[in-house]
Design a protein around this motif. Structure first.
Motif, PDB file in Angstrom:
ATOM      1  N   GLU A   8       0.807  -1.226   0.000  1.00 22.64           N
ATOM      2  CA  GLU A   8       0.000   0.000   0.000  1.00 22.64           C
ATOM      3  C   GLU A   8       0.838   1.272   0.000  1.00 22.64           C
ATOM      4  OE1 GLU A   8      -2.934  -2.525   2.261  1.00 22.64           O
ATOM      5  OE2 GLU A   8      -1.650  -2.867   0.545  1.00 22.64           O
ATOM      6  N   GLY A   9       2.124   1.158   0.306  1.00 26.57           N
ATOM      7  CA  GLY A   9       2.981   2.340   0.262  1.00 26.57           C
ATOM      8  C   GLY A   9       3.352   2.762  -1.143  1.00 26.57           C
ATOM      9  N   GLY A  10       3.058   1.903  -2.141  1.00 26.79           N
ATOM     10  CA  GLY A  10       3.380   2.250  -3.515  1.00 26.79           C
ATOM     11  C   GLY A  10       4.875   2.272  -3.758  1.00 26.79           C
ATOM     12  N   PRO A  11       5.302   2.604  -4.957  1.00 30.97           N
ATOM     13  CA  PRO A  11       6.728   2.558  -5.301  1.00 30.97           C
ATOM     14  C   PRO A  11       7.578   3.598  -4.581  1.00 30.97           C
ATOM     15  CG  PRO A  11       5.453   3.506  -7.102  1.00 30.97           C
ATOM     16  CD  PRO A  11       4.459   2.974  -6.117  1.00 30.97           C
ATOM     17  N   ASN A  12       6.927   4.630  -3.996  1.00 29.79           N
ATOM     18  CA  ASN A  12       7.681   5.691  -3.334  1.00 29.79           C
ATOM     19  C   ASN A  12       7.582   5.668  -1.816  1.00 29.79           C
ATOM     20  OD1 ASN A  12       8.643   7.027  -5.740  1.00 29.79           O
ATOM     21  ND2 ASN A  12       6.534   7.690  -6.069  1.00 29.79           N
ATOM     22  N   GLY A  13       6.818   4.726  -1.262  1.00 30.79           N
ATOM     23  CA  GLY A  13       6.572   4.778   0.165  1.00 30.79           C
ATOM     24  C   GLY A  13       5.697   5.975   0.495  1.00 30.79           C
ATOM     25  N   SER A  14       5.376   6.118   1.778  1.00 29.15           N
ATOM     26  CA  SER A  14       4.461   7.190   2.141  1.00 29.15           C
ATOM     27  C   SER A  14       4.709   7.659   3.567  1.00 29.15           C
ATOM     28  CB  SER A  14       3.009   6.709   2.020  1.00 29.15           C
ATOM     29  OG  SER A  14       2.109   7.753   2.331  1.00 29.15           O
TER      30      SER A  14
END
Length: 784
Positions: free
Chosen positions: A362-368
């Motif tokens: 869920e953080g995607g490729p860039n994190g969050s």
């Protein structure tokens, strides 16, 4: 039918003979073991050291080394569905739980309402003379049933647990958790400034619950479901625990995977010829779905050597924080084990340890820095997060690592949580220990087993035949299969078939083969009739490196037909791949009737977003009727949400303030241009929506926020409200304080209102301008 009375009835009790048996609860057999089910959250197959990973978990290793590890255990790829299977022995779709509890739809397989015909192990063991406790994450109650006005039959105490301490939703803030004690909400017992952390609190309560009963009846066994928040986002931990991993992940996720795989082979978890799944097996080059829809960016990994130095430093820190979170929680769970050992209970405790799905993407490729951007359909960028690198894991964060680490922590498999057709989503660590009865095994078992098989295994080990009727409900067949024989016999076969349906994906395991659709979860692709099916021989290719669909078309067709067969039995249709934002905004039951005006009183229990006023895309007016009695008046009038997003109307420094925290990213403040004055007043914040915001980097609804003190406009500003929701179940609506995490750093929670009294707060969503009916608004307040 009740037990037959075997005594003697007489006119005079002196002549009668009592028989207590029909009136007393059943006692567990002598020397019946305790049962401790430990459920980790979003911990992938290759995460902890006991499964070859980089995260040190000495207390989990302690359990594994006195028991049996399973290298081929599977889940559903998602939180609620796995937990439903772990506790009932039925498949996720049979439980109506083919999605998370907040995303229900009105169909049998995705209603999120577990039928009472599917009895929980807690209900069965309670009738067998066990004390039953649930501590930690629940996530098995539909979102609209999580309020204080809701039916409580699907809360833990309604499903056989005698005591509960934890949270009802899918996640919570470890510094400011959304706590429920039995059937009511409570505030955390301390704050982060006092050294509070949720993992420690859960262990305290677990020990307390066991001790309370054992002090009265030492021989009575307990069943405890202890479900930690770790390692679900937000990844919260003390800085010193994250710092234990300084530099551990600097080499990057691609470089760490071969090391993990080598350790897994040395531990006997995987065959020596196991390969590593490639980075982005379908998304690079971009694969498209029906009608050319692009591969979801969310489900890709950025190669480590494509990152700049700041991004590498950021991503390394994200992994350090996550690893520290797990190690700290392992340390706290160790206190529970220590207590059991000191009390002489550990030897005769059956301990089951599992994770609910793979590492989370869920953080995607860039994190969050704020995971709730994902649920609002907002992409993250490293540029937004790098300035907050030193805050990761702290009370000001709501952080999540990037997909690269999800992939690494699921070594050697492809993909991660939500992916029900790939081992990265569904293959997880699992081990069982019962020192008094089960001999420790150094070599892991390799039978294919599933979360649905745990309940029947426990029943067999306890020599329990589950009842045909529980609380008047005729019970459905248990769909799992016991693997108890494999605890003592290494070569007994595993299960033959297992059905999967999740977030638009389909897969089926049968006799060592797995067929699955190439359909990203939550992609919104639709057109399931155009799905491409893949086929893998898991016995020779656990990491799903070689798709043999073209070489084995007959076998693939056989498995596709088998999926259709089980879908009919287990409520596998319809398929739902709607995006996270579509799921958040979908029409479903809402706690309480929708209305134009909502009335909230001081110090009510928090009202979850699922049960409160909905403001997304709407004009709204928040009006507080108050009496100011002191020049030192201050505090929150109305707040909803927290550090991950929300809004608050409050008084500070003799001024009225309104803040809208847009998805934890932008604080939009409007402050009155004059001081408050003593007496009775109506203070209001009115938002007039103009339409969707034009800035693609800040989606939501633009408009004007105006502050009023009685009939005087005292401030205004342009703001953007967020496109989805704040937090669904957690950080709810409250009056007179800001519970849990603060909406704004301008105050410290709970920032209770003092120096005056609040009559009530009214939220009006008619869209009528405040100034046009200010007299009517005033009439809503200060009535005797």
């Amino acid at each position: 039918m009740g037990k037959t009375f075997k005594g003697k009835i007489a006119l005079d009790i002196r002549d009668a003979v009592p028989d207590w048996e029909p009136f007393l609860p059943r006692e567990a057999p002598k020397d019946a073991p305790n049962v401790l089910l430990l459920a980790w959250d979003d911990v992938g197959y290759g995460t902890m050291d006991i499964f070859g990973g980089p995260v040190e978990a000495p207390n989990m290793r302690r359990i594994a080394e006195m028991g049996v590890r399973y290298s081929n255990f599977h889940t559903t790829a998602l939180c609620s569905p796995t937990r439903a299977s772990l506790l009932t022995g039925r498949n996720a779709t049979s439980n109506g739980m083919a999605t998370i509890a907040e995303f229900g739809s009105g169909f049998p397989g995705i209603s999120t309402r577990i039928p009472f015909e599917n009895g929980f192990i807690s209900e069965v063991l309670a009738e067998q003379g066990y004390s039953t406790y649930c501590v930690g994450k629940w996530h098995l109650t539909p979102g609209d049933e999580t309020t204080m006005a809701s039916f409580k039959g699907r809360w833990p105490l309604g499903r056989g647990f005698e005591r509960f301490y934890g949270f009802l939703g899918g996640e919570t803030n470890s510094w400011y958790p959304d706590l429920v004690y039995d059937n009511h909400q409570i505030d955390p017992p301390a704050s982060p400034d006092d050294g509070y952390h949720f993992s420690s609190d859960l262990s305290d309560k677990a020990i307390e619950f066991i001790r309370d009963a054992k002090a009265i009846d030492p021989d009575k066994p307990f069943f405890m479901y202890l479900a930690s928040q770790a390692g679900h986002a937000p990844h919260h931990v003390f800085e010193e625990w994250a710092d234990k991993y300084k530099g551990k992940f600097d080499q990057g996720y691609e470089a760490i995977r071969p090391e993990i795989l080598q350790r897994q082979k040395e531990l006997g978890l995987l065959p020596d010829d196991t390969e590593l799944s490639p980075i982005n097996p379908h998304g690079e080059p971009a694969t498209t779905g029906p009608d050319g829809q692009p591969w979801p960016l969310l489900d890709t990994v950025r190669p480590w050597d494509s990152l700049n130095a700041d991004e590498q430093r950021l991503f390394s820190r994200m992994a350090e924080v996550y690893a520290g979170f797990l190690s700290y929680t392992d340390d706290q769970l160790g206190r529970v084990l220590d207590y059991l050992e000191e009390a002489g209970e550990l030897e005769n405790t059956l301990i089951v340890v599992a994770s609910d799905n793979g590492g989370s993407g869920e953080g995607g490729p860039n994190g969050s820095f704020n995971e709730w951007r994902f649920f609002n359909g907002i992409a993250d960028s490293t540029e937004l997060t790098i300035p907050h690198i030193d805050e990761l894991g702290s009370p000001t964060s709501y952080n999540h690592y990037n997909t690269g680490w999800a992939w690494a922590f699921d070594t050697p498999f492809p993909y991660w949580k939500r992916w029900a057709g790939y081992e990265g989503g569904i293959s997880d660590m699992f081990f069982i220990a019962w020192p008094a009865k089960i001999k420790a095994q150094e070599t892991p078992r390799d039978q294919y087993i599933h979360a649905v098989d745990v309940v029947p295994t426990v029943y067999e080990l306890l020599d329990i035949v589950p009842p045909e009727v529980i609380k008047g409900y005729q019970q459905s067949p248990i769909e799992g299969e016991s693997f108890a024989a494999s605890l003592t016999e290494a070569n007994v076969p595993g299960k033959e078939s297992q059905f999967y349906a999740m977030l638009g994906q389909r897969s089926i395991y049968h006799q060592g083969w797995l067929a699955c659709t190439l359909h990203p979860p939550l992609s919104g692709w639709g057109k399931f009739d155009q799905d491409v099916w893949e086929l893998y021989n898991l016995e020779a290719d656990r990491a799903q490196v070689n798709n043999v669909a073209e070489q084995e078309p007959g076998r693939l067709e056989e498995l596709k037909t088998l999926w259709d067969h089980y879908a009919g039995i287990y409520n596998g249709l319809p398929l739902d791949d709607r995006t996270a934002l579509e799921q958040v905004l979908a029409e479903r039951p809402h706690a309480g009737k929708d209305r134009d005006r909502y009335v909230y009183f001081p110090d009510i229990a928090d009202v979850p977003e699922e049960g409160g006023v909905r403001i997304t895309g709407r004009s709204y007016m928040i009006a507080a009727g108050i009496e100011i009695e002191s020049a030192d008046v201050k505090g929150v009038l109305y707040a909803h949400g927290g550090v991950a997003g929300g809004h608050s109307l409050y008084v500070k420094d003799s001024r009225l303030h309104y803040v809208f925290n847009w998805v934890g990213t932008h604080l939009q403040d409007v402050v009155a241009d004059r001081d408050i004055s003593p007496g009775e007043h109506v203070y209001a914040a009115e938002f007039s929506v103009k339409g969707k915001n034009d800035d693609p980097a800040m989606p939501g609804f633009a408009g004007t926020l105006t502050l009023y003190m009685d009939d005087q406009e005292v401030g205004s500003g342009e703001i953007v409200t967020q496109p989805g929701v704040f937090c669904l179940v957690g950080d709810g609506i409250c009056v007179g304080r800001d519970s849990a995490s603060p909406v704004t750093p301008d105050y410290q929670p709970p920032f209770r209102f003092t120096g005056g009294t609040i009559d009530k707060v009214i939220v009006d969503v008619t869209g009528d301008p405040y100034i046009d009916h200010e007299a009517q608004v005033r009439a809503w307040f200060m009535r005797d």
